[in-house]
Design a protein around this motif. Sequence first.
Motif, PDB file in Angstrom:
ATOM      1  N   LEU A  45       0.663  -1.205  -0.199  1.00 52.34           N
ATOM      2  CA  LEU A  45       0.057   0.062   0.033  1.00 52.34           C
ATOM      3  C   LEU A  45       0.866   1.387   0.036  1.00 52.34           C
ATOM      4  O   LEU A  45       0.481   2.163  -0.665  1.00 52.34           O
ATOM      5  N   GLY A  46       1.844   1.126   0.789  1.00 54.73           N
ATOM      6  CA  GLY A  46       2.833   2.429   0.660  1.00 54.73           C
ATOM      7  C   GLY A  46       3.612   2.727  -0.723  1.00 54.73           C
ATOM      8  O   GLY A  46       3.752   3.802  -0.958  1.00 54.73           O
ATOM      9  N   SER A  47       3.741   1.598  -1.475  1.00 59.55           N
ATOM     10  CA  SER A  47       4.350   1.547  -2.688  1.00 59.55           C
ATOM     11  C   SER A  47       3.536   2.236  -3.607  1.00 59.55           C
ATOM     12  O   SER A  47       3.858   2.966  -4.668  1.00 59.55           O
ATOM     13  N   VAL A  48       2.002   1.788  -3.464  1.00 63.13           N
ATOM     14  CA  VAL A  48       0.868   2.366  -4.415  1.00 63.13           C
ATOM     15  C   VAL A  48       1.028   3.856  -4.278  1.00 63.13           C
ATOM     16  O   VAL A  48       0.786   4.516  -5.087  1.00 63.13           O
ATOM     17  N   ALA A  49       1.132   4.126  -2.730  1.00 63.13           N
ATOM     18  CA  ALA A  49       0.777   5.588  -2.613  1.00 63.13           C
ATOM     19  C   ALA A  49       2.292   6.261  -2.995  1.00 63.13           C
ATOM     20  O   ALA A  49       1.812   7.389  -3.544  1.00 63.13           O
ATOM     21  N   ALA A  50       3.396   5.926  -2.977  1.00 72.55           N
ATOM     22  CA  ALA A  50       4.512   6.793  -3.389  1.00 72.55           C
ATOM     23  C   ALA A  50       4.216   6.726  -4.953  1.00 72.55           C
ATOM     24  O   ALA A  50       4.757   7.788  -5.584  1.00 72.55           O
ATOM     25  N   MET A  51       3.690   5.623  -5.640  1.00 77.65           N
ATOM     26  CA  MET A  51       3.899   5.815  -7.033  1.00 77.65           C
ATOM     27  C   MET A  51       2.798   6.606  -7.358  1.00 77.65           C
ATOM     28  O   MET A  51       3.317   7.601  -8.313  1.00 77.65           O
ATOM     29  N   TYR A  52       1.557   6.927  -6.849  1.00 75.83           N
ATOM     30  CA  TYR A  52       0.496   7.948  -7.084  1.00 75.83           C
ATOM     31  C   TYR A  52       1.254   9.356  -6.760  1.00 75.83           C
ATOM     32  O   TYR A  52       1.099  10.513  -7.402  1.00 75.83           O
ATOM     33  N   ILE A  53       2.029   9.408  -5.802  1.00 72.49           N
ATOM     34  CA  ILE A  53       2.587  10.665  -5.329  1.00 72.49           C
ATOM     35  C   ILE A  53       3.665  11.269  -6.316  1.00 72.49           C
ATOM     36  O   ILE A  53       3.573  12.371  -6.971  1.00 72.49           O
ATOM     37  N   LEU A  54       4.376  10.181  -6.654  1.00 73.35           N
ATOM     38  CA  LEU A  54       5.452  10.532  -7.776  1.00 73.35           C
ATOM     39  C   LEU A  54       4.966  10.613  -9.157  1.00 73.35           C
ATOM     40  O   LEU A  54       5.763  11.229  -9.967  1.00 73.35           O
ATOM     41  N   MET A  55       3.693  10.462  -9.446  1.00 77.82           N
ATOM     42  CA  MET A  55       2.934  10.667 -10.782  1.00 77.82           C
ATOM     43  C   MET A  55       2.617  12.208 -10.840  1.00 77.82           C
ATOM     44  O   MET A  55       2.344  12.680 -12.057  1.00 77.82           O
ATOM     45  N   GLN A  56       2.604  12.842  -9.885  1.00 78.64           N
ATOM     46  CA  GLN A  56       2.096  14.188  -9.894  1.00 78.64           C
ATOM     47  C   GLN A  56       3.279  15.102 -10.305  1.00 78.64           C
ATOM     48  O   GLN A  56       4.391  14.789 -10.307  1.00 78.64           O
ATOM     49  N   GLU A  57       2.987  16.308 -10.546  1.00 81.69           N
ATOM     50  CA  GLU A  57       3.838  17.401 -10.748  1.00 81.69           C
ATOM     51  C   GLU A  57       4.758  17.668  -9.816  1.00 81.69           C
ATOM     52  O   GLU A  57       4.206  17.492  -8.455  1.00 81.69           O
ATOM     53  N   ARG A  58       6.030  18.090  -9.785  1.00 87.91           N
ATOM     54  CA  ARG A  58       6.951  18.231  -8.781  1.00 87.91           C
ATOM     55  C   ARG A  58       6.410  19.512  -7.917  1.00 87.91           C
ATOM     56  O   ARG A  58       6.333  20.656  -8.410  1.00 87.91           O
ATOM     57  N   SER A  59       6.255  19.374  -6.663  1.00 84.64           N
ATOM     58  CA  SER A  59       6.055  20.523  -5.894  1.00 84.64           C
ATOM     59  C   SER A  59       6.513  20.117  -4.313  1.00 84.64           C
ATOM     60  O   SER A  59       6.854  19.120  -4.107  1.00 84.64           O
ATOM     61  N   PHE A  60       6.350  21.033  -3.368  1.00 83.88           N
ATOM     62  CA  PHE A  60       6.382  20.903  -2.142  1.00 83.88           C
ATOM     63  C   PHE A  60       5.760  19.926  -1.231  1.00 83.88           C
ATOM     64  O   PHE A  60       6.121  19.196  -0.664  1.00 83.88           O
ATOM     65  N   SER A  61       4.560  20.226  -1.769  1.00 86.14           N
ATOM     66  CA  SER A  61       3.404  19.222  -1.166  1.00 86.14           C
ATOM     67  C   SER A  61       3.851  17.765  -1.340  1.00 86.14           C
ATOM     68  O   SER A  61       3.590  16.903  -0.548  1.00 86.14           O
ATOM     69  N   GLN A  62       4.427  17.429  -2.556  1.00 87.17           N
ATOM     70  CA  GLN A  62       4.545  16.494  -3.053  1.00 87.17           C
ATOM     71  C   GLN A  62       5.769  15.496  -2.373  1.00 87.17           C
ATOM     72  O   GLN A  62       5.685  14.576  -1.698  1.00 87.17           O
ATOM     73  N   VAL A  63       6.733  16.325  -1.877  1.00 94.28           N
ATOM     74  CA  VAL A  63       7.876  15.982  -0.913  1.00 94.28           C
ATOM     75  C   VAL A  63       7.242  15.747   0.531  1.00 94.28           C
ATOM     76  O   VAL A  63       7.686  14.633   0.994  1.00 94.28           O
ATOM     77  N   VAL A  64       6.385  16.420   0.935  1.00 93.89           N
ATOM     78  CA  VAL A  64       5.729  16.176   2.091  1.00 93.89           C
ATOM     79  C   VAL A  64       5.001  15.058   2.282  1.00 93.89           C
ATOM     80  O   VAL A  64       5.325  14.026   3.309  1.00 93.89           O
ATOM     81  N   GLN A  65       4.040  14.859   1.240  1.00 96.80           N
ATOM     82  CA  GLN A  65       3.351  13.646   1.045  1.00 96.80           C
ATOM     83  C   GLN A  65       4.247  12.433   0.997  1.00 96.80           C
ATOM     84  O   GLN A  65       4.121  11.345   1.663  1.00 96.80           O
ATOM     85  N   LEU A  66       5.294  12.451   0.229  1.00 92.06           N
ATOM     86  CA  LEU A  66       6.198  11.277   0.027  1.00 92.06           C
ATOM     87  C   LEU A  66       6.935  10.947   1.562  1.00 92.06           C
ATOM     88  O   LEU A  66       7.185   9.866   1.712  1.00 92.06           O
ATOM     89  N   SER A  67       7.469  11.941   1.901  1.00 90.83           N
ATOM     90  CA  SER A  67       8.073  11.813   3.369  1.00 90.83           C
ATOM     91  C   SER A  67       7.141  11.381   4.351  1.00 90.83           C
ATOM     92  O   SER A  67       7.716  10.400   4.978  1.00 90.83           O
ATOM     93  N   LEU A  68       6.044  11.712   4.514  1.00 91.45           N
ATOM     94  CA  LEU A  68       5.034  11.145   5.278  1.00 91.45           C
ATOM     95  C   LEU A  68       4.676   9.548   5.068  1.00 91.45           C
ATOM     96  O   LEU A  68       4.643   8.692   5.960  1.00 91.45           O
ATOM     97  N   CYS A  69       4.645   9.185   3.694  1.00 96.60           N
ATOM     98  CA  CYS A  69       4.209   7.926   3.432  1.00 96.60           C
ATOM     99  C   CYS A  69       5.638   7.045   3.748  1.00 96.60           C
ATOM    100  O   CYS A  69       5.415   5.723   4.271  1.00 96.60           O
ATOM    101  N   VAL A  70       6.842   7.432   3.397  1.00 97.42           N
ATOM    102  CA  VAL A  70       7.921   6.725   3.826  1.00 97.42           C
ATOM    103  C   VAL A  70       8.042   6.669   5.522  1.00 97.42           C
ATOM    104  O   VAL A  70       8.458   5.540   5.719  1.00 97.42           O
TER     105      VAL A  70
END
Length: 93
Positions: free
Chosen positions: A27-52
């Motif tokens: 589930l974490g891998s799926v979440a990371a995949m969808y996060i990384l499919m978005q455009e690069r932004s600060f919120s993406q970094v925060v979401q990916l950090s939270l997921c990890v």
Amino acid sequence: MYSKLLKDFKEMYMAYIPLMIILSSCLGSVAAMYILMQERSFSQVVQLSLCVIVCMAFNASILAQMKAKFVFNLLIASLVINTLLVLLNITFY
């Protein structure tokens, strides 16, 4: 319901460990995949950090042989947070 699940979890703790690791990591891998499919932004970094952080904290609690209730609560937190991240990023993709 929580207490019933926790009781079952404590009774079958050693049997649930591999299943929990696979479930949380997938589930974490799926979440990371969808996060990384978005455009690069600060919120993406925060979401990916939270997921990890959530997935690693859960896996570390198992490796550190924490109490079953603590591991169970981290499992629930991991599943809820990663599910919310997946749903949030699916809507924007």
